[in-house]
Design a protein around this motif. Structure first.
Motif, PDB file in Angstrom:
ATOM      1  N   CYS A 162      38.886  87.568  45.051  1.00  0.00           N
ATOM      2  CA  CYS A 162      37.900  86.497  45.171  1.00  0.00           C
ATOM      3  C   CYS A 162      36.744  86.838  44.227  1.00  0.00           C
ATOM      4  CB  CYS A 162      37.394  86.361  46.595  1.00  0.00           C
ATOM      5  SG  CYS A 162      36.217  85.004  46.755  1.00  0.00           S
ATOM      6  N   CYS A 222      31.305  85.300  49.175  1.00  0.00           N
ATOM      7  CA  CYS A 222      31.665  84.362  50.245  1.00  0.00           C
ATOM      8  C   CYS A 222      31.431  84.982  51.623  1.00  0.00           C
ATOM      9  CB  CYS A 222      33.127  83.951  50.098  1.00  0.00           C
ATOM     10  SG  CYS A 222      34.248  85.355  50.086  1.00  0.00           S
ATOM     11  N   HIS A 225      33.791  89.701  51.303  1.00  0.00           N
ATOM     12  CA  HIS A 225      34.116  89.224  49.950  1.00  0.00           C
ATOM     13  C   HIS A 225      34.738  90.272  49.024  1.00  0.00           C
ATOM     14  CE1 HIS A 225      33.792  87.727  45.930  1.00  0.00           C
ATOM     15  NE2 HIS A 225      32.918  88.657  45.645  1.00  0.00           N
ATOM     16  N   LEU A 270      33.796  84.895  44.002  1.00  0.00           N
ATOM     17  CA  LEU A 270      32.585  84.156  44.344  1.00  0.00           C
ATOM     18  C   LEU A 270      32.119  84.688  45.701  1.00  0.00           C
ATOM     19  CD1 LEU A 270      30.920  81.634  43.292  1.00  0.00           C
ATOM     20  CD2 LEU A 270      32.204  80.319  44.937  1.00  0.00           C
TER      21      LEU A 270
HETATM   22 CU    CU Z   1      34.621  85.829  47.997  1.00  0.00          CU
END
Ligand code: CU
Length: 253
Positions: free
Chosen positions: A221, A225, A229, A223
């Protein structure tokens, strides 16, 4: 030629020497650095790596030209012991140079918009348009894991991504909660996954391998989050088309 002009011409000669030495050193370091690209594992990654390489060469050259002029001027025109008079007259601007540099800026920016900008996008979209029957992989992102389904192959909800080399894959991206970003570092390009949207990312892997052999081949991932994350990853395996067929046969229902 007046003495003042003669001095300036001499000074410019010195600047050219600084530029040449600076360019050789800086572009040499750039060449070594670009030679150590971690992994270019897809057709799309090659396109973006080519664009990056070109822009880095150019940025380094411009940096040396501008930065070299500043550093050189500081030393060349510094006050020397005994310089007690008023500071030398400084010309604020010289119209021909201002126009030249303005023109160059416009040309460089327009050229970059065409290449690598438009040319690169055209190449990326071309792959997407040419892929008539891409392998469809549904990707579901959620805090904090990835799941993959192969609708046409009857494989659902696996936690690791298996793909064949040399085939264009249509990753269909969805999220169950917040925004995430689907990224396999070795594949170069990535895409945000947005709530209530279905987005597509086309990838053509070119390098066999797996997360075990090279951590660049992993879903990550990209971004922020939430708490989990950094650990929101999934293992990836890029195999031959034949091996992929066998995997599909063993895993479909
Ligand atoms: Cu993320």
């Amino acid at each position: 030629m007046s003495a003042k002009t003669e001095n300036l011409v001499k000074a410019f000669g010195g600047l050219v020497v600084v530029w040449i030495i600076g360019l050789v050193i800086a572009e040499g370091i750039t060449a070594v650095a670009l030679h150590h690209w971690p992994l270019i594992g897809s057709v799309q990654a090659q396109i973006t790596a080519d664009a990056t390489t070109y822009l880095v060469w150019q940025a380094v050259a411009l940096y040396v030209l501008v930065g070299g002029t500043i550093v050189y001027s500081v030393f060349r025109f510094r006050a020397r012991p005994g310089d007690m008079g008023p500071p030398a007259y400084q010309r604020r601007y010289w119209t021909p140079f201002v126009m030249f540099w303005l023109g160059m800026s416009i040309i460089i920016n327009m050229a970059n918009t065409i290449y690598p900008g438009m040319v690169g996008l055209e190449q990326l979209w071309g792959i997407q348009l040419k892929a008539k029957h891409p392998l469809v992989v549904d990707v579901t992102a959620q805090q904090w894991k990835w799941t993959f389904s192969y609708p046409k192959q009857g494989i659902t909800d696996v936690s690791h991504l298996v793909v064949p080399k040399g085939e264009t894959i249509d990753f269909v991206l969805r999220t169950k909660d917040v925004e995430h970003d689907f990224w396999v570092p070795a594949w170069g390009v990535k895409k945000d996954v947005i709530p209530n949207e279905v987005r597509h990312l086309y990838i053509t892997p070119t390098v066999l391998g797996s997360t075990k052999t090279n951590p660049m081949i992993r879903v990550q991932c990209s971004l922020i989050c939430g708490n989990g994350h950094p650990m929101m990853r999934a293992p990836v395996q890029v195999m031959t088309k034949a091996a992929f067929k066998t995997w599909v046969a063993n895993n479909s229902f």
